[in-house]
Design a protein around this motif. Structure first.
Motif, PDB file in Angstrom:
ATOM      1  N   ASP A   1       9.189   1.617 -42.412  1.00 65.70           N
ATOM      2  CA  ASP A   1      10.643   1.498 -42.479  1.00 65.70           C
ATOM      3  C   ASP A   1      11.308   2.855 -42.706  1.00 65.70           C
ATOM      4  O   ASP A   1      12.497   2.940 -42.966  1.00 65.70           O
ATOM      5  CB  ASP A   1      11.048   0.550 -43.611  1.00 65.70           C
ATOM      6  N   THR A   2      10.531   3.926 -42.621  1.00 66.81           N
ATOM      7  CA  THR A   2      11.049   5.270 -42.832  1.00 66.81           C
ATOM      8  C   THR A   2      11.962   5.644 -41.670  1.00 66.81           C
ATOM      9  O   THR A   2      11.570   5.520 -40.513  1.00 66.81           O
ATOM     10  CB  THR A   2       9.893   6.277 -42.920  1.00 66.81           C
ATOM     11  N   PRO A   3      13.176   6.093 -41.940  1.00 64.59           N
ATOM     12  CA  PRO A   3      14.058   6.486 -40.827  1.00 64.59           C
ATOM     13  C   PRO A   3      13.494   7.708 -40.103  1.00 64.59           C
ATOM     14  O   PRO A   3      12.762   8.506 -40.688  1.00 64.59           O
ATOM     15  CB  PRO A   3      15.382   6.812 -41.511  1.00 64.59           C
ATOM     16  N   ILE A   4      13.864   7.835 -38.841  1.00 64.41           N
ATOM     17  CA  ILE A   4      13.391   9.009 -38.108  1.00 64.41           C
ATOM     18  C   ILE A   4      13.972  10.261 -38.761  1.00 64.41           C
ATOM     19  O   ILE A   4      15.018  10.214 -39.404  1.00 64.41           O
ATOM     20  CB  ILE A   4      13.746   8.915 -36.606  1.00 64.41           C
ATOM     21  N   ALA A   5      13.299  11.361 -38.598  1.00 64.78           N
ATOM     22  CA  ALA A   5      13.619  12.592 -39.324  1.00 64.78           C
ATOM     23  C   ALA A   5      15.072  13.029 -39.158  1.00 64.78           C
ATOM     24  O   ALA A   5      15.722  13.421 -40.124  1.00 64.78           O
ATOM     25  CB  ALA A   5      12.680  13.707 -38.894  1.00 64.78           C
ATOM     26  N   VAL A   6      15.600  12.945 -37.959  1.00 62.57           N
ATOM     27  CA  VAL A   6      16.945  13.435 -37.711  1.00 62.57           C
ATOM     28  C   VAL A   6      18.005  12.597 -38.441  1.00 62.57           C
ATOM     29  O   VAL A   6      19.092  13.081 -38.742  1.00 62.57           O
ATOM     30  CB  VAL A   6      17.227  13.509 -36.189  1.00 62.57           C
ATOM     31  N   LEU A   7      17.704  11.337 -38.771  1.00 62.40           N
ATOM     32  CA  LEU A   7      18.653  10.473 -39.465  1.00 62.40           C
ATOM     33  C   LEU A   7      18.391  10.391 -40.970  1.00 62.40           C
ATOM     34  O   LEU A   7      19.156   9.765 -41.696  1.00 62.40           O
ATOM     35  CB  LEU A   7      18.603   9.059 -38.875  1.00 62.40           C
ATOM     36  N   SER A   8      17.349  11.023 -41.432  1.00 56.21           N
ATOM     37  CA  SER A   8      16.994  10.966 -42.844  1.00 56.21           C
ATOM     38  C   SER A   8      17.874  11.877 -43.689  1.00 56.21           C
ATOM     39  O   SER A   8      18.283  12.954 -43.249  1.00 56.21           O
ATOM     40  CB  SER A   8      15.524  11.363 -43.021  1.00 56.21           C
ATOM     41  N   LYS A   9      18.166  11.454 -44.917  1.00 57.50           N
ATOM     42  CA  LYS A   9      18.945  12.276 -45.843  1.00 57.50           C
ATOM     43  C   LYS A   9      18.047  13.238 -46.618  1.00 57.50           C
ATOM     44  O   LYS A   9      18.537  14.121 -47.295  1.00 57.50           O
ATOM     45  CB  LYS A   9      19.704  11.380 -46.824  1.00 57.50           C
ATOM     46  N   ARG A  10      16.749  13.049 -46.508  1.00 53.74           N
ATOM     47  CA  ARG A  10      15.789  13.909 -47.216  1.00 53.74           C
ATOM     48  C   ARG A  10      15.216  14.949 -46.260  1.00 53.74           C
ATOM     49  O   ARG A  10      15.091  14.696 -45.058  1.00 53.74           O
ATOM     50  CB  ARG A  10      14.665  13.076 -47.801  1.00 53.74           C
ATOM     51  N   PRO A  11      14.820  16.103 -46.770  1.00 50.82           N
ATOM     52  CA  PRO A  11      14.225  17.128 -45.890  1.00 50.82           C
ATOM     53  C   PRO A  11      12.879  16.658 -45.336  1.00 50.82           C
ATOM     54  O   PRO A  11      12.109  15.995 -46.033  1.00 50.82           O
ATOM     55  CB  PRO A  11      14.064  18.337 -46.804  1.00 50.82           C
ATOM     56  N   LYS A  12      12.627  16.971 -44.085  1.00 51.55           N
ATOM     57  CA  LYS A  12      11.381  16.586 -43.412  1.00 51.55           C
ATOM     58  C   LYS A  12      10.697  17.823 -42.855  1.00 51.55           C
ATOM     59  O   LYS A  12      11.328  18.841 -42.583  1.00 51.55           O
ATOM     60  CB  LYS A  12      11.675  15.614 -42.259  1.00 51.55           C
ATOM     61  N   LEU A  13       9.397  17.693 -42.625  1.00 54.38           N
ATOM     62  CA  LEU A  13       8.652  18.782 -41.998  1.00 54.38           C
ATOM     63  C   LEU A  13       9.032  18.880 -40.526  1.00 54.38           C
ATOM     64  O   LEU A  13       9.455  17.896 -39.912  1.00 54.38           O
ATOM     65  CB  LEU A  13       7.158  18.543 -42.141  1.00 54.38           C
ATOM     66  N   LEU A  14       8.865  20.053 -39.959  1.00 51.74           N
ATOM     67  CA  LEU A  14       9.274  20.303 -38.586  1.00 51.74           C
ATOM     68  C   LEU A  14       8.611  19.342 -37.595  1.00 51.74           C
ATOM     69  O   LEU A  14       9.260  18.818 -36.686  1.00 51.74           O
ATOM     70  CB  LEU A  14       8.957  21.759 -38.205  1.00 51.74           C
ATOM     71  N   TYR A  15       7.307  19.065 -37.759  1.00 50.48           N
ATOM     72  CA  TYR A  15       6.603  18.228 -36.781  1.00 50.48           C
ATOM     73  C   TYR A  15       7.146  16.801 -36.758  1.00 50.48           C
ATOM     74  O   TYR A  15       7.021  16.101 -35.757  1.00 50.48           O
ATOM     75  CB  TYR A  15       5.092  18.233 -37.037  1.00 50.48           C
ATOM     76  N   GLU A  16       7.773  16.342 -37.829  1.00 52.05           N
ATOM     77  CA  GLU A  16       8.287  14.968 -37.862  1.00 52.05           C
ATOM     78  C   GLU A  16       9.482  14.772 -36.932  1.00 52.05           C
ATOM     79  O   GLU A  16       9.812  13.655 -36.562  1.00 52.05           O
ATOM     80  CB  GLU A  16       8.635  14.573 -39.293  1.00 52.05           C
ATOM     81  N   TYR A  17      10.140  15.861 -36.546  1.00 54.32           N
ATOM     82  CA  TYR A  17      11.250  15.755 -35.606  1.00 54.32           C
ATOM     83  C   TYR A  17      10.763  15.516 -34.179  1.00 54.32           C
ATOM     84  O   TYR A  17      11.534  15.160 -33.302  1.00 54.32           O
ATOM     85  CB  TYR A  17      12.113  17.026 -35.650  1.00 54.32           C
ATOM     86  N   PHE A  18       9.482  15.724 -33.920  1.00 51.79           N
ATOM     87  CA  PHE A  18       8.926  15.571 -32.570  1.00 51.79           C
ATOM     88  C   PHE A  18       7.954  14.409 -32.470  1.00 51.79           C
ATOM     89  O   PHE A  18       7.301  14.224 -31.465  1.00 51.79           O
ATOM     90  CB  PHE A  18       8.226  16.871 -32.149  1.00 51.79           C
ATOM     91  N   LYS A  19       7.857  13.593 -33.509  1.00 48.83           N
ATOM     92  CA  LYS A  19       6.929  12.468 -33.557  1.00 48.83           C
ATOM     93  C   LYS A  19       7.664  11.194 -33.136  1.00 48.83           C
ATOM     94  O   LYS A  19       8.817  11.000 -33.499  1.00 48.83           O
ATOM     95  CB  LYS A  19       6.399  12.336 -34.987  1.00 48.83           C
ATOM     96  N   GLN A  20       6.983  10.323 -32.372  1.00 53.17           N
ATOM     97  CA  GLN A  20       7.578   9.051 -31.991  1.00 53.17           C
ATOM     98  C   GLN A  20       6.753   7.918 -32.601  1.00 53.17           C
ATOM     99  O   GLN A  20       5.523   7.977 -32.635  1.00 53.17           O
ATOM    100  CB  GLN A  20       7.579   8.868 -30.481  1.00 53.17           C
ATOM    101  N   ASN A  21       7.444   6.893 -33.064  1.00 55.44           N
ATOM    102  CA  ASN A  21       6.778   5.686 -33.524  1.00 55.44           C
ATOM    103  C   ASN A  21       6.524   4.787 -32.325  1.00 55.44           C
ATOM    104  O   ASN A  21       7.149   4.923 -31.280  1.00 55.44           O
ATOM    105  CB  ASN A  21       7.644   4.946 -34.542  1.00 55.44           C
ATOM    106  N   PHE A  22       5.644   3.813 -32.493  1.00 53.85           N
ATOM    107  CA  PHE A  22       5.298   2.919 -31.384  1.00 53.85           C
ATOM    108  C   PHE A  22       6.537   2.236 -30.803  1.00 53.85           C
ATOM    109  O   PHE A  22       6.737   2.195 -29.610  1.00 53.85           O
ATOM    110  CB  PHE A  22       4.285   1.868 -31.855  1.00 53.85           C
ATOM    111  N   ALA A  23       7.394   1.695 -31.661  1.00 55.49           N
ATOM    112  CA  ALA A  23       8.572   0.973 -31.180  1.00 55.49           C
ATOM    113  C   ALA A  23       9.517   1.888 -30.413  1.00 55.49           C
ATOM    114  O   ALA A  23      10.209   1.458 -29.502  1.00 55.49           O
ATOM    115  CB  ALA A  23       9.303   0.316 -32.343  1.00 55.49           C
ATOM    116  N   GLN A  24       9.562   3.161 -30.745  1.00 54.20           N
ATOM    117  CA  GLN A  24      10.428   4.082 -30.024  1.00 54.20           C
ATOM    118  C   GLN A  24       9.864   4.388 -28.641  1.00 54.20           C
ATOM    119  O   GLN A  24      10.603   4.623 -27.709  1.00 54.20           O
ATOM    120  CB  GLN A  24      10.583   5.377 -30.812  1.00 54.20           C
ATOM    121  N   VAL A  25       8.565   4.372 -28.514  1.00 54.87           N
ATOM    122  CA  VAL A  25       7.940   4.683 -27.232  1.00 54.87           C
ATOM    123  C   VAL A  25       8.153   3.548 -26.240  1.00 54.87           C
ATOM    124  O   VAL A  25       8.404   3.767 -25.069  1.00 54.87           O
ATOM    125  CB  VAL A  25       6.428   4.959 -27.422  1.00 54.87           C
TER     126      VAL A  25
END
Length: 124
Positions: free
Chosen positions: A15-39
């Motif tokens: 249930d973790t929001p994607i990195a770009v919509l998160s209010k918390r800082p994320k690692l760089l690689y998380e901005y380029f990762k896709q979850n199964f449902a997004q694919v």
């Protein structure tokens, strides 16, 4: 959900929001990762995904690949599961062309529209 009859709302898995919509800082690689449902969302499209999927359907007996008769079965290949009247006419006439390898029959599943749903009950 059970009391109100509502549909479940949420995701399957994380249930973790994607990195770009998160209010918390994320690692760089998380901005380029896709979850199964997004694919797979929007639904898989055979026109744009023609390299990895196909709508081709086979009509006829599926051979036993381990048996002696593995390569002798005749099957029809249709390019999509929706058949036109012309496609059905071709399938009906294939018995003559293939020495009787395919036998076809047409089943009438219609009833008079004015009889409504009750007209279906009298079907054999």
């Amino acid at each position: 959900m059970a009391r109100a009859g509502d549909d479940p709302v949420g995701s399957m898995g994380s249930d973790t929001p994607i990195a770009v919509l998160s209010k918390r800082p994320k690692l760089l690689y998380e901005y380029f990762k896709q979850n199964f449902a997004q694919v797979t969302n929007p639904p898989i499209d055979p026109i744009r995904e023609e390299l990895v999927m196909s709508l081709v359907s086979m009509i006829g007996p599926r051979p036993n690949l381990l048996g002696r008769q593995a390569g002798t079965h005749k099957r029809l290949e249709v390019s999509q599961p929706i058949l036109t009247d012309e496609d059905l006419a071709k399938i009906r006439s294939v018995e003559e062309l293939l020495d009787g390898s395919f036998r076809t029959a047409t089943l009438d599943a219609t009833w008079p529209a004015e009889e409504g749903a009750e007209g279906l009950e009298g079907a054999p």
